[in-house]
Design a protein around this motif. Sequence first.
Motif, short mmCIF file in Angstrom:
data_model
loop_
_atom_site.label_atom_id
_atom_site.label_comp_id
_atom_site.label_asym_id
_atom_site.label_seq_id
_atom_site.Cartn_x
_atom_site.Cartn_y
_atom_site.Cartn_z
N PHE A 119 6.80 -40.77 -6.87
CA PHE A 119 6.94 -39.57 -7.69
C PHE A 119 7.91 -38.62 -7.01
N TYR A 120 8.95 -38.24 -7.76
CA TYR A 120 9.96 -37.33 -7.23
C TYR A 120 9.97 -36.06 -8.07
N LEU A 121 9.98 -34.94 -7.40
CA LEU A 121 9.95 -33.65 -8.09
C LEU A 121 11.07 -32.77 -7.53
N GLY A 122 11.93 -32.29 -8.44
CA GLY A 122 13.03 -31.44 -8.02
C GLY A 122 12.56 -30.01 -7.79
N ASP A 123 12.74 -29.16 -8.77
CA ASP A 123 12.37 -27.75 -8.65
C ASP A 123 11.05 -27.47 -9.34
N VAL A 124 10.29 -26.53 -8.76
CA VAL A 124 9.03 -26.07 -9.35
C VAL A 124 9.11 -24.55 -9.48
N SER A 125 8.79 -24.07 -10.67
CA SER A 125 8.80 -22.62 -10.90
C SER A 125 7.50 -22.23 -11.59
N VAL A 126 6.80 -21.23 -11.02
CA VAL A 126 5.57 -20.71 -11.62
C VAL A 126 5.76 -19.22 -11.88
N GLN A 127 5.70 -18.82 -13.15
CA GLN A 127 5.82 -17.41 -13.53
C GLN A 127 4.50 -16.96 -14.15
N THR A 128 4.01 -15.81 -13.72
CA THR A 128 2.75 -15.29 -14.25
C THR A 128 2.92 -13.83 -14.64
N LYS A 129 2.01 -13.38 -15.52
CA LYS A 129 1.95 -11.96 -15.86
C LYS A 129 0.53 -11.64 -16.31
N HIS A 130 0.14 -10.38 -16.11
CA HIS A 130 -1.17 -9.95 -16.59
C HIS A 130 -1.16 -9.88 -18.11
N PHE A 131 -2.35 -10.01 -18.70
CA PHE A 131 -2.45 -9.95 -20.15
C PHE A 131 -1.93 -8.62 -20.69
N ASN A 132 -2.13 -7.54 -19.93
CA ASN A 132 -1.77 -6.22 -20.44
C ASN A 132 -0.40 -5.75 -19.95
N LYS A 133 0.41 -6.68 -19.41
CA LYS A 133 1.75 -6.32 -18.95
C LYS A 133 2.77 -7.24 -19.61
N ASN A 134 4.02 -6.81 -19.58
CA ASN A 134 5.08 -7.56 -20.24
C ASN A 134 5.97 -8.32 -19.27
N ARG A 135 5.97 -7.95 -18.00
CA ARG A 135 6.92 -8.53 -17.07
C ARG A 135 6.30 -9.70 -16.31
N PHE A 136 7.08 -10.81 -16.25
CA PHE A 136 6.65 -11.98 -15.48
C PHE A 136 7.13 -11.86 -14.04
N THR A 137 6.37 -12.41 -13.13
CA THR A 137 6.76 -12.47 -11.72
C THR A 137 6.60 -13.90 -11.22
N TYR A 138 7.43 -14.27 -10.25
CA TYR A 138 7.35 -15.60 -9.66
C TYR A 138 6.31 -15.61 -8.55
N SER A 139 5.61 -16.74 -8.44
CA SER A 139 4.58 -16.88 -7.41
C SER A 139 4.97 -18.03 -6.48
N GLY A 140 5.48 -17.68 -5.29
CA GLY A 140 5.87 -18.71 -4.33
C GLY A 140 4.69 -19.51 -3.83
N ILE A 141 3.54 -18.86 -3.65
CA ILE A 141 2.35 -19.57 -3.17
C ILE A 141 1.91 -20.62 -4.19
N ALA A 142 1.89 -20.22 -5.47
CA ALA A 142 1.49 -21.16 -6.52
C ALA A 142 2.47 -22.32 -6.63
N GLU A 143 3.76 -22.03 -6.44
CA GLU A 143 4.76 -23.09 -6.53
C GLU A 143 4.56 -24.13 -5.43
N ARG A 144 4.33 -23.66 -4.20
CA ARG A 144 4.12 -24.61 -3.09
C ARG A 144 2.83 -25.40 -3.28
N LYS A 145 1.78 -24.73 -3.75
CA LYS A 145 0.50 -25.41 -3.96
C LYS A 145 0.62 -26.47 -5.06
N LEU A 146 1.30 -26.12 -6.15
CA LEU A 146 1.46 -27.07 -7.25
C LEU A 146 2.30 -28.26 -6.83
N ARG A 147 3.39 -28.02 -6.10
CA ARG A 147 4.22 -29.12 -5.63
C ARG A 147 3.41 -30.06 -4.74
N SER A 148 2.62 -29.49 -3.85
CA SER A 148 1.82 -30.32 -2.94
C SER A 148 0.82 -31.18 -3.71
#
Length: 497
Positions: A119-148
Amino acid sequence: MSEVCGILSQIMTQKVQHMQLPEKHKNVGRISMTFTNLQVAQITPPRIQIRPSPYTPHQVTASMQVDQLVIYGEVVSSMRLLDDRVFYVTLSNVEINIDVALAKMPSGQMHAEITGCNFYLGDVSVQTKHFNKNRFTYSGIAERKLRSELEDGMCNQITQKGNRVLNTILEKYPTKVRLSDFVPAKHRSKFRVKNYSNGNVAGSSDALEIFGKDLSALRNIMLDTSLVSDPKVVSADSLEFDIRGNVLWMGRSPAPFYPPPIRTTSKPSDSSMLVIYASESVPNALLYQLHQHGIFNMRIDKDSKSELSSLLRKNCRGWFCINSFLPQFRTMYPSEMPVIYLRTRSPPLIHIDPRMVTIEIEAHLSLNAESPRSRSASVEVLSMDIKAIASLVPQIQGNRLKAKVLSATLKTSTERNTLKVDPNKVEVLADIIRKAFEDGVQSIAKNGVQLPQSPLFDIRSGRVYLHDRAIEFDLAPKFNEKFLMDKLKNLFGGLIS
């Protein structure tokens, strides 16, 4: 196989907005999180390839590449301190390579085992936002955990569940197929019957009933489709399956035919999808069973749908009836009815060479005086032996197997003549039978028979090649997208709507 994978890719791409993933629950310490409303929001069409494995001729490597996969979801936490969130996961340049070993089981079915996975995986991107907000933010911790988790666990999941899924599908492969299943009743070939006493052409009749039998008689005849050896890879884009191909009666009693070695002179083209090589022993085994169990035998009386039935009627226009053609029959057998029997003396024989297919038939035709109360009380009063030979070149037009007739000849010799029929009249009868045979061969060759169908595909075009004692069918099947969709839904537990 590439065609099937391509259709599956199209289905996945077209249905991706409706691909629902199962709800996930995860515990992290005392925190319980539920991932819900998961769905694939975007996917580029997967590219699927199947190629020989470098390790063994009985192993293939299936490879799938996806440029981008986007998954949308919601996460609900049991802790008030953690806000509920919406997230997007984007995976880029994903590639999965799976090695599958193929083997023949004692039952003749095929067994598959996943022997390797990468299994080969190139890039991983995880963007999250609160239900009551409009702006997404990237989560480096979640990206590393998901890749692993993906790199460590994807192949384990494929190996554990893939073997079960593959062999569940392969277990449905039939090792014996009824001959009647190949020919749906609504697609039987038609031919027209000419009455040579008056030149009229009667309505169409079923070509499969040319010997007085309907399809129900074919239910006892089965084709042995069990594997002879392990499947193997013969080229970068071809898998070879060696199938027994004998013909069985009632699932037992195989025909005493053994296939000669097939020496092919042509190579599948780049457009070839399904190539079938069949030795001449396959149709000869079928003809053997049809002869051995009397399916070719034919009984004709005055009410039968045959041009010879008019000979057996008492009254007719002209001379072609029993009273005018054979007046002595009524004198010698006043209470019996005239009946014609046609039986094959030996199994018809098919010979294939690079130029043509030749069919030889030896039969016995008799005129009997039969008691109306019992068919067993039957006396043969006139009989002749028949030897018929037809040479033709098969060809595929659309989804039908047709043929060009090179020659069709029939010879007769009188064996019994109790009625002392005028030899000239016997010769006239022989001419009628000869003409009926020639016209029948031409009509059946022109109309052809529909190629076998299956729920998975039907044949849209193809070519036929003749070899020394073998025939090759190079077929282009058209796959049933609805059927594949249903199977895909079942395979993934109804995730795709």
